[in-house]
Design a protein around this motif. Structure first.
Motif, PDB file in Angstrom:
ATOM      1  N   ARG A 227       0.980  -1.063  -0.037  1.00  0.00           N
ATOM      2  CA  ARG A 227       0.141   0.169   0.056  1.00  0.00           C
ATOM      3  C   ARG A 227       0.774   1.470  -0.098  1.00  0.00           C
ATOM      4  O   ARG A 227       0.116   2.186  -0.435  1.00  0.00           O
ATOM      5  CB  ARG A 227      -1.095  -0.002   1.248  1.00  0.00           C
ATOM      6  CG  ARG A 227      -1.959  -1.070   1.373  1.00  0.00           C
ATOM      7  CD  ARG A 227      -2.872  -0.862   0.012  1.00  0.00           C
ATOM      8  NE  ARG A 227      -3.830  -1.982   0.019  1.00  0.00           N
ATOM      9  CZ  ARG A 227      -5.085  -1.843   0.215  1.00  0.00           C
ATOM     10  NH1 ARG A 227      -5.305  -0.857   0.654  1.00  0.00           N
ATOM     11  NH2 ARG A 227      -5.849  -3.032   0.313  1.00  0.00           N
TER      12      ARG A 227
ATOM     13  N   GLY B 113      -8.571  -2.563  -4.273  1.00  0.00           N
ATOM     14  CA  GLY B 113      -7.699  -1.753  -5.105  1.00  0.00           C
ATOM     15  C   GLY B 113      -7.926  -2.147  -6.516  1.00  0.00           C
ATOM     16  O   GLY B 113      -8.533  -3.008  -6.868  1.00  0.00           O
TER      17      GLY B 113
ATOM     18  N   PRO C 101      -6.734   2.126  -2.510  1.00  0.00           N
ATOM     19  CA  PRO C 101      -5.499   2.440  -3.328  1.00  0.00           C
ATOM     20  C   PRO C 101      -5.815   2.856  -4.521  1.00  0.00           C
ATOM     21  O   PRO C 101      -4.816   3.626  -5.266  1.00  0.00           O
ATOM     22  CB  PRO C 101      -5.220   0.733  -3.326  1.00  0.00           C
ATOM     23  CG  PRO C 101      -5.898   0.007  -2.588  1.00  0.00           C
ATOM     24  CD  PRO C 101      -7.104   0.832  -2.044  1.00  0.00           C
ATOM     25  N   THR C 102      -6.928   2.394  -5.206  1.00  0.00           N
ATOM     26  CA  THR C 102      -7.428   3.092  -6.626  1.00  0.00           C
ATOM     27  C   THR C 102      -7.589   4.519  -6.410  1.00  0.00           C
ATOM     28  O   THR C 102      -6.837   5.274  -7.281  1.00  0.00           O
ATOM     29  CB  THR C 102      -8.716   2.481  -7.231  1.00  0.00           C
ATOM     30  OG1 THR C 102      -8.480   1.055  -6.753  1.00  0.00           O
ATOM     31  CG2 THR C 102      -9.059   2.671  -8.538  1.00  0.00           C
TER      32      THR C 102
ATOM     33  N   ASP D 116     -13.442   0.034  -6.068  1.00  0.00           N
ATOM     34  CA  ASP D 116     -13.246   0.800  -4.700  1.00  0.00           C
ATOM     35  C   ASP D 116     -14.489   1.622  -4.268  1.00  0.00           C
ATOM     36  O   ASP D 116     -14.831   1.903  -2.988  1.00  0.00           O
ATOM     37  CB  ASP D 116     -12.113   1.265  -4.657  1.00  0.00           C
ATOM     38  CG  ASP D 116     -10.731   0.466  -4.230  1.00  0.00           C
ATOM     39  OD1 ASP D 116     -10.807  -0.940  -4.077  1.00  0.00           O
ATOM     40  OD2 ASP D 116      -9.615   0.753  -4.188  1.00  0.00           O
TER      41      ASP D 116
END
Ligand code: COA
Length: 261
Positions: free
Chosen positions: A52, A261, A207-208, A243
């Protein structure tokens, strides 16, 4: 990690990759090999979906990175100098700035020349109270060549950037904090803990969306792009991601989001 490196150590802890530039006897100066090894590790880590964030630091108590390796470029020609700079931009400095995962510089001592440029390419800087930062290149008859003339002005403003580059003065951690060069100042003992505090927050978010946010913030500093237009486009695209469905679904169902993600 599988990459085997002489000058760059890497270790994964709780979804965070810790990269340590490891040439302490040369104050972690960036020679060609170190740049290659750092690039390889970053390329490999980019595809590790469960990673991450990245923390980047220097080995030993004295230096983050004391600059490009002066001995290595001492006899360079004009053409070699240009190549040194453009390859560095491509492999490390622009590469880090545009990386898809947040990279935090844990500045544990001297960050000079290419060392400060490396820290400035990272998304966040946490600095230990013994650190000294500067762009001393004009003392050597050159100028900063790894993005320093541009990123320092972006971070501290044009006036302070002129002063630091033209005088070649080093500044301490408190001044770096005051001027916006450091996000946080800690003791050397607390440095990594402070970085983990930040990466823990990052790890619980999408994360996206974080990857997109990095792209869009950087777009605003790219003269060939309109940051606002990129934002509109990317904001719209967010609605099509898994996400987004998870984040909004979790909010409405009053549960913690589990982002993939
Ligand atoms: N490139 C190559 N070697 C470097 C280096 C660099 N940027 N910075 C430090 N080193 C080496 C020194 O040559 C020395 O090697 P040696 O023991 O084989 O002689 C070793 O690291 C330790 O450095 P030293 O200068 O002895 O430590 P110090 O505590 O007296 O001084 C600094 C620390 C950071 C002030 C000093 O090393 C320095 O000014 N470094 C260069 C900084 C710089 O100009 N960076 C920009 C480069 S473009």
């Amino acid at each position: 990690m599988v990459a085997i490196s002489e000058y760059v150590l890497s270790e994964v802890k709780n979804g965070v990759l810790i990269i340590t530039i490891n040439r302490p006897d040369k104050l972690n100066a960036l020679n060609k090999q170190t740049i290659e090894e750092l690039h390889e590790i970053l390329v490999e880590a980019e595809n590790m979906s469960d990673l991450r964030a990245v923390i980047l630091t220097g080995a030993g108590q004295k230096a983050f990175v004391a600059g490009a390796d002066i001995a290595e470029f001492a006899n360079f020609s004009v053409e070699q100098g240009k190549q040194l700079s453009s390859l560095g931009h491509f492999k490390i400095f622009n590469f880090i700035e545009n990386y898809s995962k947040p990279i935090i510089a844990a500045v544990n001592g001297f960050a000079l020349g290419g060392g400060l440029e490396l820290a400035m390419a990272c998304h966040i800087r946490v600095v230990s109270d013994n650190a000294k930062m500067g762009l001393p290149e004009v003392s050597l008859g050159v100028i900063p060549g790894y993005g320093g003339t541009q990123r320092l002005a972006q971070l501290v403003g044009k006036g302070k950037a002129f002063e630091m580059v033209i005088t070649a003065d080093m500044i301490n951690a408190q001044d770096a904090y005051k001027w916006g060069l450091a996000n946080y100042v800690t003791t050397q003992d607390e440095l990594l803990n402070k970085c983990f505090e930040i990466t823990n927050k990052i790890a619980s978010k999408s994360p996206t969306a974080i990857k997109t946010a990095i792209k869009v913030i950087n777009a605003g500093y790219n003269n060939s792009l309109n940051g606002f237009e990129v934002e509109i486009e990317e904001f719209g695209k967010s609605f099509g991601t898994a996400d987004f469905k998870e984040g909004v679904g979790a909010f409405l169902e009053k549960r913690k989001a589990d982002f993939k993600g």
